[in-house]
Design a protein around this motif. Structure first.
Motif, mmCIF file in Angstrom:
data_model
loop_
_atom_site.group_PDB
_atom_site.id
_atom_site.type_symbol
_atom_site.label_atom_id
_atom_site.label_comp_id
_atom_site.label_asym_id
_atom_site.label_seq_id
_atom_site.Cartn_x
_atom_site.Cartn_y
_atom_site.Cartn_z
ATOM 1 N N SER A 8 0.851 -1.195 0.000
ATOM 2 C CA SER A 8 0.000 0.000 0.000
ATOM 3 C C SER A 8 0.882 1.238 0.000
ATOM 4 N N PRO A 10 -0.100 5.560 -0.301
ATOM 5 C CA PRO A 10 -1.168 6.536 -0.556
ATOM 6 C C PRO A 10 -0.920 7.413 -1.785
ATOM 7 N N GLU A 37 -3.752 -0.263 -3.786
ATOM 8 C CA GLU A 37 -4.154 0.873 -4.614
ATOM 9 C C GLU A 37 -4.337 0.458 -6.075
ATOM 10 N N SER A 38 -3.539 -0.485 -6.558
ATOM 11 C CA SER A 38 -3.717 -0.984 -7.930
ATOM 12 C C SER A 38 -5.043 -1.727 -8.067
ATOM 13 N N GLY A 41 -7.877 1.305 -6.121
ATOM 14 C CA GLY A 41 -7.752 2.760 -6.188
ATOM 15 C C GLY A 41 -7.633 3.330 -4.786
ATOM 16 N N SER A 42 -8.395 4.356 -4.496
ATOM 17 C CA SER A 42 -8.378 4.928 -3.142
ATOM 18 C C SER A 42 -9.683 4.636 -2.405
ATOM 19 N N THR A 44 -11.520 3.034 0.106
ATOM 20 C CA THR A 44 -11.235 2.317 1.352
ATOM 21 C C THR A 44 -12.389 1.437 1.832
ATOM 22 N N THR A 74 -0.770 3.246 6.232
ATOM 23 C CA THR A 74 -1.442 4.048 5.216
ATOM 24 C C THR A 74 -2.951 3.937 5.454
ATOM 25 N N MET A 76 -5.258 3.215 3.387
ATOM 26 C CA MET A 76 -5.779 2.051 2.671
ATOM 27 C C MET A 76 -5.476 0.755 3.425
#
Length: 178
Positions: A8, A10, A37-38, A41-42, A44, A74, A76
């Motif tokens: 992770s 950000p 994130e891949s 995305g963002s 959560t 992070t 995420m």
């Protein structure tokens, strides 16, 4: 040793060290990498909990790879643990999915190693900053290995990042097994 690596960051577009470390382990035998994130995305709250939990099946070791973000995980990764490590799966009467697995934390910091010392600005070692990860591991019955921290990663030269990569390789080959 079958290993699951959860990555992770950000600000993935700004990541030099984490990207390099992720690439270093991505093609190793018996290693599965899941970059939050891949995948999400963002978002959560958009985790595919069943798929994430299934990723832990049959692995011996779980590596959490992330930059220290305001002396914490992070956003995420924190959301991921909140959603994926569920009662009845990770803990509770029947929750033994993580029991006996090895947890390793691989982290980068923007600050110096001195900053993360009793005499430094935050008056806390990286081990102390990562106490929530240690407590979480022990709570669900995992073995917690010494974290691997790479300091001053934000402005690291290519040579320093190469050294980070070498340290990770050495750490993975000797972690907890010793």
């Amino acid at each position: 040793m079958k290993t699951l690596v959860i990555v992770s960051h950000p600000y993935p577009e700004q990541s030099k060290a984490i990207k390099t470390l992720e690439a270093a382990v991505k093609d190793l035998p018996q290693v599965t990498v899941r970059n939050l994130e891949s995948l999400y995305g963002s978002n959560t709250s958009g985790f595919d909990v069943a798929a994430e939990q299934a990723a832990y099946e049959g692995v011996d070791r779980v590596v959490y790879m992330f930059p220290v973000h305001w002396f914490n995980l992070t956003p995420m990764l924190k959301a991921y643990l909140n959603e994926v490590w569920t009662y009845g799966w990770a803990f509770g009467p029947n929750g033994k999915a993580l029991q006996g697995k090895e947890m390793l934390v691989v982290t980068t910091t923007g600050a110096s190693e001195f900053t993360y010392s009793a005499a430094g600005l935050v008056q806390s070692t990286i081990e102390e900053v990562l106490t929530p990860m240690k407590a979480s591991a022990l709570y669900v019955g995992m073995q917690y290995g010494s974290p691997l921290a790479m300091y001053e990663a934000m402005n690291a030269s290519d040579e320093q990042v190469s050294q980070f990569r070498q340290r990770l390789s050495e750490h993975l080959s000797t972690a907890i097994a010793a």
